[in-house]
Design an enzyme around this catalytic site. Structure first.
Site, PDB file in Angstrom:
ATOM      1  N   ASP A 136       2.882  -7.333   4.139  1.00  0.00           N
ATOM      2  CA  ASP A 136       4.024  -7.200   3.236  1.00  0.00           C
ATOM      3  C   ASP A 136       4.497  -5.761   3.069  1.00  0.00           C
ATOM      4  O   ASP A 136       5.706  -5.485   3.087  1.00  0.00           O
ATOM      5  CB  ASP A 136       3.731  -7.847   1.883  1.00  0.00           C
ATOM      6  CG  ASP A 136       2.397  -7.434   1.273  1.00  0.00           C
ATOM      7  OD1 ASP A 136       1.718  -6.519   1.801  1.00  0.00           O
ATOM      8  OD2 ASP A 136       2.012  -8.041   0.250  1.00  0.00           O
ATOM      9  N   MET A 175      -1.396  -9.689   2.208  1.00  0.00           N
ATOM     10  CA  MET A 175      -2.461  -9.261   3.109  1.00  0.00           C
ATOM     11  C   MET A 175      -3.839  -9.732   2.638  1.00  0.00           C
ATOM     12  O   MET A 175      -4.006 -10.210   1.523  1.00  0.00           O
ATOM     13  CB  MET A 175      -2.442  -7.736   3.233  1.00  0.00           C
ATOM     14  CG  MET A 175      -1.141  -7.191   3.824  1.00  0.00           C
ATOM     15  SD  MET A 175      -1.101  -5.393   3.936  1.00  0.00           S
ATOM     16  CE  MET A 175      -2.349  -5.108   5.203  1.00  0.00           C
ATOM     17  N   HIS A 176      -4.810  -9.595   3.539  1.00  0.00           N
ATOM     18  CA  HIS A 176      -6.254  -9.698   3.253  1.00  0.00           C
ATOM     19  C   HIS A 176      -6.792 -11.109   3.034  1.00  0.00           C
ATOM     20  O   HIS A 176      -8.001 -11.299   2.984  1.00  0.00           O
ATOM     21  CB  HIS A 176      -6.647  -8.861   2.029  1.00  0.00           C
ATOM     22  CG  HIS A 176      -6.102  -7.468   1.992  1.00  0.00           C
ATOM     23  ND1 HIS A 176      -6.309  -6.561   2.995  1.00  0.00           N
ATOM     24  CD2 HIS A 176      -5.345  -6.835   1.066  1.00  0.00           C
ATOM     25  CE1 HIS A 176      -5.716  -5.422   2.686  1.00  0.00           C
ATOM     26  NE2 HIS A 176      -5.122  -5.568   1.524  1.00  0.00           N
TER      27      HIS A 176
END
Length: 484
Positions: A236, A79-80
């Site tokens: 995830d 992520m991110h």
């Protein structure tokens, strides 16, 4: 139904070819992390794509008939990460990853620019999230910022290459700080606070919804009988939740991967930003979750193995012989920390080491230190009103019976090793693909529990006292000057 689950992690990419939940074959490729400066963490998006192509080429060679019958494909991803594309679709710079800490100053700037941030997004500004990264690019790489036409998270970049469509789903979008998490839509105010606009964002769908189909050139390369549908997929942790059936309020798991996560599914948006608890959308409609997040969980043991020159199984076996109350401590802040400190600059370390300290003592300290950090996360979830009764274990670290028992004692929580945990996020992604192709929520059933670990009362009491002492490490380490 034959589906593909793609899991784009930090250390590698894995593809699982499954018939229902039954594994046909897997393929994987390692990925490298670039660290050009202290506290920075980047990857080249082209490496993700090359890894995916190599994995599908391998499956096409080994299982051509099964791959040809693939009906749908699901994506799970780290992520991110900020993947910046120009108007021609060219990547402008290496992706700034989830464990990159350079944008700590921009977090304070973002909260000052937009006071409603915590209320709307349900989270404090953290250096790992996407929005502060764009403020950093705006300040330090203004020419690239001006050329940015589209911002994609890592798995959305793979979707864009596979389908030609810019689409993201709710669980991953929640980690950008640009999503109104309760309303499940992009926030124009959040984007404006970063000097950005709605047309720079991908279209949003639910993780279990269709989100494009594989383009013709790739259909021909991999021999698909028809273009596979691509599902929205999941970040995830949300993919891991689908894999272990954590899809109803009260379901919980502990993930011991590169990072560490204590997850609780919720039926509503339930933020607690003051304790650095993440409140995100789930990958399923009308469902949310809370997370306490560690930036270095199993990766702390991996780091220690590299330092000592001994492999992880050998260290785990040796740690079992270490005395249970050795005066050696470890803080796992190798990349800073999220829950509960929201501190990208603090760094970890050992304490209490003397001339008699052994490698086994230090390994035990590493395992316990990760456990105590997870206990911090447990306490932060409790402060948000979420008290867990039990949890499943997923991630590479979950395979260790020794560590699992110690975690059960430290968290004072029954923990369960489950079947298919080695597939993890890839299985969750494949299940979301099945949902997008017409199967219902029932595919996200709970896996078989292989072994349960009950907290031992005397050990739980001992760890409660040790955790209170261990907490003094953070302010001591915080007082040290940051690494340069």
């Amino acid at each position: 139904m034959i589906c593909l689950g793609v899991d784009l992690g930090t250390s590698g990419l894995k593809v699982a070819l499954l018939d229902g939940d039954d594994l046909i074959a897997t393929a994987s490729r390692p990925l490298r992390v670039l660290r050009p400066h202290v506290g920075w963490s980047e990857q080249d998006p082209e490496d993700w794509w090359n890894a995916l192509v190599a994995c599908l080429d391998e499956l096409q060679a080994s299982e051509p008939a099964a791959l040809a019958a693939t009906a749908a494909l699901g994506l799970s991803g780290q992520m991110h990460g900020a993947t910046l594309l120009d108007a021609r679709g060219q990547v402008l710079r290496p992706c700034i990853l989830w464990n990159d800490g350079r944008s700590q100053a921009q977090c304070a700037e973002l909260e000052a620019r937009w006071p409603a941030l915590r209320t709307v997004t349900g989270n404090p500004a953290m250096a790992g999230f996407t929005a502060p990264k764009l403020l950093w690019v705006r300040e330090h790489e203004p020419e690239l910022f001006e050329r940015t036409a589209l911002v994609l998270l890592p798995k959305a970049y793979l979707r864009w290459r596979l389908t030609g469509e810019a689409i993201e789903e709710m669980s991953d979008a929640s980690g950008t700080l640009w999503l109104d998490v309760g309303a499940r839509r992009w926030s124009a105010d959040a984007l404006a606070a970063c000097g950005m606009a709605m047309n720079q964002m991908p279209r949003l769908v639910e993780g279990s919804a269709p989100a494009g189909e594989v383009r013709g050139e790739w259909v021909r390369r991999w021999g698909f009988a028809r273009p596979p549908l691509v599902a929205g997929g999941a970040g995830d942790n949300a993919a891991g939740a689908v894999a272990v059936g954590a899809v109803h309020a009260g379901d919980a798991f502990v993930s011991l991967g590169t990072s560490g996560v204590l997850w609780a599914t919720t039926a509503r948006f339930a933020p607690n930003p003051d304790h650095a608890v993440h409140a995100f959308c789930h990958a399923l409609p009308d469902t949310w979750h809370q997370m306490g997040v560690l930036l270095a969980a199993a990766s702390s043991l991996t780091w220690w193995a590299q330092v000592t020159g001994h492999d992880e199984p050998a260290l785990l076996a040796e740690a079992e012989s270490a005395p249970p109350s050795a005066p050696c401590w470890f803080a796992p802040y190798l990349n800073g920390e999220r829950t509960p400190h929201n501190d990208a600059t603090v760094r970890g370390g050992f304490a209490g080491v003397d001339a008699g300290t052994t490698r086994a003592d230090m390994t035990r300290a590493v395992l316990e230190g990760v456990g105590y950090a997870l206990r911090d996360a447990r306490d932060s979830l409790a402060a948000a009103g979420t008290k867990l009764a039990e949890a499943d274990l997923i991630g590479g670290g979950a395979r260790s019976a020794l560590w699992a028992q110690w975690l059960a004692d430290i968290l004072n929580l029954p923990l369960h090793q489950v079947a298919h945990s080695e597939l993890g996020c890839a299985l969750g992604a494949a299940r979301l693909a099945r949902m997008a192709a017409g199967e219902g929520l029932g595919v996200a059933r709970k896996p078989q529990r292989l072994r349960s670990f009950e907290p031992r009362p005397a050990e739980a009491e001992r760890h409660g006292a040790r955790h209170a002492q261990w907490r003094s490490l953070y302010p001591a380490l915080k007082a040290l000057p940051p690494a340069r």
